[in-house]
Design an enzyme around this catalytic site. Sequence first.
Site, mmCIF file in Angstrom:
data_model
loop_
_atom_site.group_PDB
_atom_site.id
_atom_site.type_symbol
_atom_site.label_atom_id
_atom_site.label_comp_id
_atom_site.label_asym_id
_atom_site.label_seq_id
_atom_site.Cartn_x
_atom_site.Cartn_y
_atom_site.Cartn_z
ATOM 1 N N ASP A 1 0.830 -1.200 0.000
ATOM 2 C CA ASP A 1 0.000 0.000 0.000
ATOM 3 C C ASP A 1 0.870 1.258 0.000
ATOM 4 O O ASP A 1 1.921 1.279 0.638
ATOM 5 C CB ASP A 1 -0.893 -0.003 1.240
ATOM 6 C CG ASP A 1 -2.006 1.015 1.165
ATOM 7 O OD1 ASP A 1 -2.319 1.478 0.047
ATOM 8 O OD2 ASP A 1 -2.559 1.363 2.221
ATOM 9 N N ARG B 1 0.161 9.200 -10.824
ATOM 10 C CA ARG B 1 0.013 7.945 -10.086
ATOM 11 C C ARG B 1 0.787 6.779 -10.710
ATOM 12 O O ARG B 1 1.385 5.976 -9.975
ATOM 13 C CB ARG B 1 -1.468 7.602 -9.968
ATOM 14 C CG ARG B 1 -1.749 6.408 -9.067
ATOM 15 C CD ARG B 1 -3.243 6.122 -8.976
ATOM 16 N NE ARG B 1 -3.513 5.015 -8.075
ATOM 17 C CZ ARG B 1 -3.697 5.136 -6.773
ATOM 18 N NH1 ARG B 1 -3.611 6.336 -6.220
ATOM 19 N NH2 ARG B 1 -3.951 4.086 -6.027
ATOM 20 N N HIS C 1 3.365 3.524 -9.127
ATOM 21 C CA HIS C 1 3.388 2.073 -9.377
ATOM 22 C C HIS C 1 4.745 1.636 -9.910
ATOM 23 O O HIS C 1 5.262 0.577 -9.549
ATOM 24 C CB HIS C 1 2.292 1.699 -10.378
ATOM 25 C CG HIS C 1 0.909 1.859 -9.834
ATOM 26 N ND1 HIS C 1 0.477 1.207 -8.710
ATOM 27 C CD2 HIS C 1 -0.143 2.605 -10.261
ATOM 28 C CE1 HIS C 1 -0.785 1.527 -8.454
ATOM 29 N NE2 HIS C 1 -1.185 2.377 -9.391
ATOM 30 N N SER D 1 -0.561 -4.119 -9.435
ATOM 31 C CA SER D 1 -1.341 -3.426 -10.452
ATOM 32 C C SER D 1 -1.235 -4.099 -11.811
ATOM 33 O O SER D 1 -0.143 -4.429 -12.280
ATOM 34 C CB SER D 1 -0.868 -1.982 -10.588
ATOM 35 O OG SER D 1 -1.538 -1.355 -11.661
ATOM 36 N N LEU E 1 12.109 -19.655 -4.517
ATOM 37 C CA LEU E 1 11.015 -18.857 -3.978
ATOM 38 C C LEU E 1 9.787 -18.965 -4.865
ATOM 39 O O LEU E 1 9.883 -18.815 -6.091
ATOM 40 C CB LEU E 1 11.428 -17.378 -3.879
ATOM 41 C CG LEU E 1 10.355 -16.405 -3.358
ATOM 42 C CD1 LEU E 1 10.142 -16.607 -1.854
ATOM 43 C CD2 LEU E 1 10.745 -14.962 -3.652
ATOM 44 N N ARG F 1 1.783 -5.136 6.215
ATOM 45 C CA ARG F 1 1.015 -4.096 5.532
ATOM 46 C C ARG F 1 1.795 -2.793 5.613
ATOM 47 O O ARG F 1 2.202 -2.358 6.695
ATOM 48 C CB ARG F 1 -0.361 -3.906 6.158
ATOM 49 C CG ARG F 1 -1.051 -2.670 5.567
ATOM 50 C CD ARG F 1 -2.498 -2.847 5.284
ATOM 51 N NE ARG F 1 -2.949 -1.799 4.365
ATOM 52 C CZ ARG F 1 -4.121 -1.766 3.779
ATOM 53 N NH1 ARG F 1 -4.965 -2.744 3.973
ATOM 54 N NH2 ARG F 1 -4.458 -0.794 2.964
#
Length: 235
Positions: A24, A37, A41, A69, A124, A181
Amino acid sequence: MADDLLAQIRGNGVVPRHVAVIMDGNGRWARERSLPRPLGHRAGMKAVRDVVEGAIAAGVEVLTLFAFSAENWQRPATDIAREVAELREQGVAVHVLGDRTRLAPGAREAVERVEHETRDGAKLALNLCISYSSRAELARAARLLAEDVLKGAKRLEDIGEDAVREKLYTAPWGDPDLLIRTSGEYRLSNFLLWQLAYTELYVTPVLWPDVTRRDLFGAILDYQRRDRRFGKVPV
Protein backbone atom coordinates in the site's frame (compact mmCIF):
# COMPACT_ATOMS: atom_id res chain seq x y z
CA MET A 1 22.66 -2.38 8.18
CA ALA A 2 20.52 -4.84 6.22
CA ASP A 3 23.31 -7.43 6.47
CA ASP A 4 23.32 -7.04 10.27
CA LEU A 5 19.58 -7.69 10.39
CA LEU A 6 19.96 -10.71 8.13
CA ALA A 7 22.63 -12.12 10.44
CA GLN A 8 20.24 -11.72 13.39
CA ILE A 9 17.49 -13.51 11.47
CA ARG A 10 19.76 -16.43 10.72
CA GLY A 11 20.89 -16.57 14.32
CA ASN A 12 17.32 -16.72 15.62
CA GLY A 13 16.52 -19.82 13.60
CA VAL A 14 12.79 -19.80 12.82
CA VAL A 15 11.98 -17.93 9.59
CA PRO A 16 8.38 -17.52 8.40
CA ARG A 17 7.91 -19.96 5.54
CA HIS A 18 5.16 -17.92 3.86
CA VAL A 19 5.09 -14.11 3.97
CA ALA A 20 2.21 -12.07 2.53
CA VAL A 21 2.39 -8.34 1.83
CA ILE A 22 -0.28 -5.71 1.23
CA MET A 23 1.70 -3.27 -0.90
CA ASP A 24 0.00 0.00 0.00
CA GLY A 25 1.09 3.59 -0.63
CA ASN A 26 2.05 3.84 -4.31
CA GLY A 27 -0.54 6.54 -5.01
CA ARG A 28 0.24 8.49 -1.85
CA TRP A 29 3.97 8.31 -2.62
CA ALA A 30 3.36 9.83 -6.06
CA ARG A 31 0.94 12.46 -4.73
CA GLU A 32 3.42 13.65 -2.09
CA ARG A 33 5.92 14.24 -4.89
CA SER A 34 3.38 15.84 -7.27
CA LEU A 35 3.91 12.98 -9.70
CA PRO A 36 1.37 11.06 -11.82
CA ARG A 37 0.01 7.95 -10.09
CA PRO A 38 1.56 5.53 -12.64
CA LEU A 39 5.01 6.71 -11.54
CA GLY A 40 4.12 5.56 -8.03
CA HIS A 41 3.39 2.07 -9.38
CA ARG A 42 6.65 2.10 -11.30
CA ALA A 43 8.56 3.09 -8.17
CA GLY A 44 6.75 0.29 -6.36
CA MET A 45 8.22 -2.22 -8.81
CA LYS A 46 11.68 -1.40 -7.45
CA ALA A 47 10.45 -2.30 -3.99
CA VAL A 48 9.11 -5.60 -5.33
CA ARG A 49 12.54 -6.51 -6.69
CA ASP A 50 14.31 -5.65 -3.43
CA VAL A 51 11.82 -7.52 -1.26
CA VAL A 52 11.99 -10.58 -3.52
CA GLU A 53 15.77 -10.63 -3.22
CA GLY A 54 15.52 -10.08 0.54
CA ALA A 55 13.04 -12.94 0.90
CA ILE A 56 15.41 -15.29 -0.89
CA ALA A 57 18.32 -14.18 1.28
CA ALA A 58 16.31 -14.69 4.48
CA GLY A 59 15.11 -18.16 3.50
CA VAL A 60 11.43 -17.35 2.95
CA GLU A 61 9.90 -20.01 0.70
CA VAL A 62 6.65 -18.30 -0.38
CA LEU A 63 6.00 -14.58 -0.94
CA THR A 64 2.44 -13.46 -1.77
CA LEU A 65 2.00 -9.84 -2.88
CA PHE A 66 -1.20 -7.74 -3.06
CA ALA A 67 -2.20 -5.53 -4.81
CA PHE A 68 -0.09 -5.94 -7.90
CA SER A 69 -1.34 -3.43 -10.45
CA ALA A 70 -2.41 -4.87 -13.79
CA GLU A 71 -0.81 -1.76 -15.33
CA ASN A 72 2.58 -3.36 -14.80
CA TRP A 73 1.68 -6.07 -17.33
CA GLN A 74 1.02 -3.55 -20.09
CA ARG A 75 4.66 -2.56 -20.43
CA PRO A 76 6.71 -3.32 -23.54
CA ALA A 77 7.65 -6.95 -24.14
CA THR A 78 11.35 -6.12 -23.76
CA ASP A 79 10.81 -4.91 -20.18
CA ILE A 80 8.86 -8.05 -19.29
CA ALA A 81 11.46 -10.29 -20.90
CA ARG A 82 14.25 -8.65 -18.92
CA GLU A 83 12.43 -9.20 -15.62
CA VAL A 84 11.60 -12.80 -16.50
CA ALA A 85 15.27 -13.49 -17.10
CA GLU A 86 16.19 -11.99 -13.71
CA LEU A 87 13.52 -13.97 -11.89
CA ARG A 88 14.53 -17.19 -13.58
CA GLU A 89 18.17 -16.59 -12.70
CA GLN A 90 17.21 -16.02 -9.06
CA GLY A 91 15.25 -19.27 -8.91
CA VAL A 92 11.84 -17.59 -8.55
CA ALA A 93 8.67 -19.34 -9.74
CA VAL A 94 5.91 -16.80 -10.42
CA HIS A 95 2.23 -17.64 -9.92
CA VAL A 96 -0.65 -15.25 -10.57
CA LEU A 97 -3.70 -15.51 -8.30
CA GLY A 98 -7.02 -13.87 -9.15
CA ASP A 99 -9.63 -13.51 -11.86
CA ARG A 100 -7.65 -13.50 -15.10
CA THR A 101 -10.76 -12.94 -17.19
CA ARG A 102 -10.72 -9.32 -16.04
CA LEU A 103 -7.25 -8.73 -17.50
CA ALA A 104 -6.71 -7.29 -20.97
CA PRO A 105 -5.51 -9.85 -23.55
CA GLY A 106 -1.98 -8.44 -23.54
CA ALA A 107 -1.82 -8.63 -19.75
CA ARG A 108 -3.05 -12.25 -19.77
CA GLU A 109 -0.39 -13.18 -22.31
CA ALA A 110 2.30 -11.55 -20.17
CA VAL A 111 1.06 -13.41 -17.08
CA GLU A 112 1.12 -16.75 -18.87
CA ARG A 113 4.57 -16.09 -20.28
CA VAL A 114 6.05 -15.21 -16.90
CA GLU A 115 4.52 -18.27 -15.26
CA HIS A 116 5.72 -20.57 -18.03
CA GLU A 117 9.26 -19.24 -18.19
CA THR A 118 9.80 -19.27 -14.41
CA ARG A 119 8.06 -22.58 -13.71
CA ASP A 120 11.28 -24.35 -12.69
CA GLY A 121 12.22 -21.84 -9.98
CA ALA A 122 12.96 -23.67 -6.73
CA LYS A 123 14.16 -20.95 -4.33
CA LEU A 124 11.01 -18.86 -3.98
CA ALA A 125 7.36 -19.15 -4.97
CA LEU A 126 6.24 -15.60 -5.82
CA ASN A 127 2.46 -15.24 -5.82
CA LEU A 128 1.13 -12.05 -7.44
CA CYS A 129 -2.49 -11.27 -6.60
CA ILE A 130 -3.86 -9.49 -9.66
CA SER A 131 -7.59 -8.71 -10.09
CA TYR A 132 -7.92 -10.48 -6.74
CA SER A 133 -10.75 -10.32 -4.18
CA SER A 134 -10.82 -12.61 -1.15
CA ARG A 135 -14.63 -12.62 -1.02
CA ALA A 136 -14.72 -13.56 -4.69
CA GLU A 137 -12.16 -16.29 -3.99
CA LEU A 138 -14.40 -17.74 -1.25
CA ALA A 139 -17.47 -17.55 -3.51
CA ARG A 140 -15.47 -19.36 -6.20
CA ALA A 141 -14.51 -22.08 -3.69
CA ALA A 142 -18.18 -22.50 -2.75
CA ARG A 143 -19.16 -22.87 -6.41
CA LEU A 144 -16.43 -25.44 -7.03
CA LEU A 145 -17.52 -27.47 -4.00
CA ALA A 146 -21.18 -27.28 -5.10
CA GLU A 147 -20.16 -28.58 -8.52
CA ASP A 148 -18.32 -31.49 -6.89
CA VAL A 149 -21.44 -32.40 -4.90
CA LEU A 150 -23.69 -32.18 -7.98
CA LYS A 151 -21.29 -34.42 -9.94
CA GLY A 152 -21.13 -36.91 -7.08
CA ALA A 153 -17.42 -36.34 -6.52
CA LYS A 154 -18.09 -35.21 -2.94
CA ARG A 155 -20.78 -35.81 -0.35
CA LEU A 156 -22.31 -32.85 1.43
CA GLU A 157 -21.03 -34.14 4.77
CA ASP A 158 -17.47 -34.20 3.38
CA ILE A 159 -17.36 -30.42 3.06
CA GLY A 160 -15.41 -28.92 5.94
CA GLU A 161 -12.48 -26.57 6.42
CA ASP A 162 -10.04 -28.82 4.59
CA ALA A 163 -12.35 -29.09 1.58
CA VAL A 164 -12.68 -25.31 1.38
CA ARG A 165 -8.93 -24.84 1.77
CA GLU A 166 -8.27 -27.14 -1.18
CA LYS A 167 -10.34 -24.87 -3.46
CA LEU A 168 -8.53 -21.64 -2.59
CA TYR A 169 -5.96 -20.08 -4.90
CA THR A 170 -3.33 -20.53 -2.18
CA ALA A 171 -3.94 -24.26 -1.69
CA PRO A 172 -0.48 -25.34 -2.96
CA TRP A 173 1.37 -23.08 -0.50
CA GLY A 174 -0.67 -23.02 2.70
CA ASP A 175 -1.54 -20.05 4.89
CA PRO A 176 0.86 -17.14 5.46
CA ASP A 177 2.85 -17.10 8.69
CA LEU A 178 3.38 -13.34 8.51
CA LEU A 179 1.40 -10.51 6.91
CA ILE A 180 3.11 -7.18 6.31
CA ARG A 181 1.01 -4.10 5.53
CA THR A 182 2.75 -0.92 4.43
CA SER A 183 1.69 2.77 4.65
CA GLY A 184 0.42 2.49 8.23
CA GLU A 185 -3.13 1.37 7.43
CA TYR A 186 -4.81 -1.12 9.77
CA ARG A 187 -7.16 -3.14 7.57
CA LEU A 188 -7.06 -6.34 5.49
CA SER A 189 -8.60 -4.77 2.37
CA ASN A 190 -10.35 -7.97 1.25
CA PHE A 191 -7.07 -9.90 1.13
CA LEU A 192 -6.72 -13.61 2.09
CA LEU A 193 -9.56 -13.38 4.64
CA TRP A 194 -9.69 -17.15 5.17
CA GLN A 195 -5.95 -17.71 5.08
CA LEU A 196 -5.03 -14.99 7.62
CA ALA A 197 -7.00 -16.52 10.53
CA TYR A 198 -3.85 -17.22 12.58
CA THR A 199 -1.29 -15.14 10.70
CA GLU A 200 0.98 -12.73 12.60
CA LEU A 201 0.33 -9.12 11.51
CA TYR A 202 2.99 -6.45 11.10
CA VAL A 203 2.16 -2.86 10.09
CA THR A 204 4.78 -0.34 9.00
CA PRO A 205 4.21 3.36 8.18
CA VAL A 206 6.63 3.14 5.24
CA LEU A 207 4.98 3.70 1.85
CA TRP A 208 5.49 0.76 -0.49
CA PRO A 209 7.85 2.46 -2.99
CA ASP A 210 10.20 3.26 -0.08
CA VAL A 211 10.21 -0.30 1.28
CA THR A 212 13.52 -2.18 1.10
CA ARG A 213 14.76 -5.56 2.21
CA ARG A 214 15.69 -3.88 5.50
CA ASP A 215 11.99 -3.35 6.21
CA LEU A 216 11.31 -7.00 5.36
CA PHE A 217 14.09 -8.14 7.69
CA GLY A 218 12.71 -5.93 10.48
CA ALA A 219 9.29 -7.55 10.09
CA ILE A 220 10.81 -11.04 10.20
CA LEU A 221 12.78 -10.20 13.35
CA ASP A 222 9.57 -8.97 14.97
CA TYR A 223 7.88 -12.22 13.95
CA GLN A 224 10.68 -14.25 15.50
CA ARG A 225 10.04 -12.60 18.87
CA ARG A 226 6.39 -13.65 18.96
CA ASP A 227 4.79 -16.68 20.57
CA ARG A 228 2.50 -18.27 17.99
CA ARG A 229 -0.36 -20.16 19.66
CA PHE A 230 -2.79 -20.62 16.73
CA GLY A 231 -5.76 -19.84 18.96
CA LYS A 232 -4.65 -22.16 21.78
CA VAL A 233 -4.66 -20.99 25.40
CA PRO A 234 -1.15 -21.13 26.94
CA VAL A 235 -0.74 -23.67 29.75
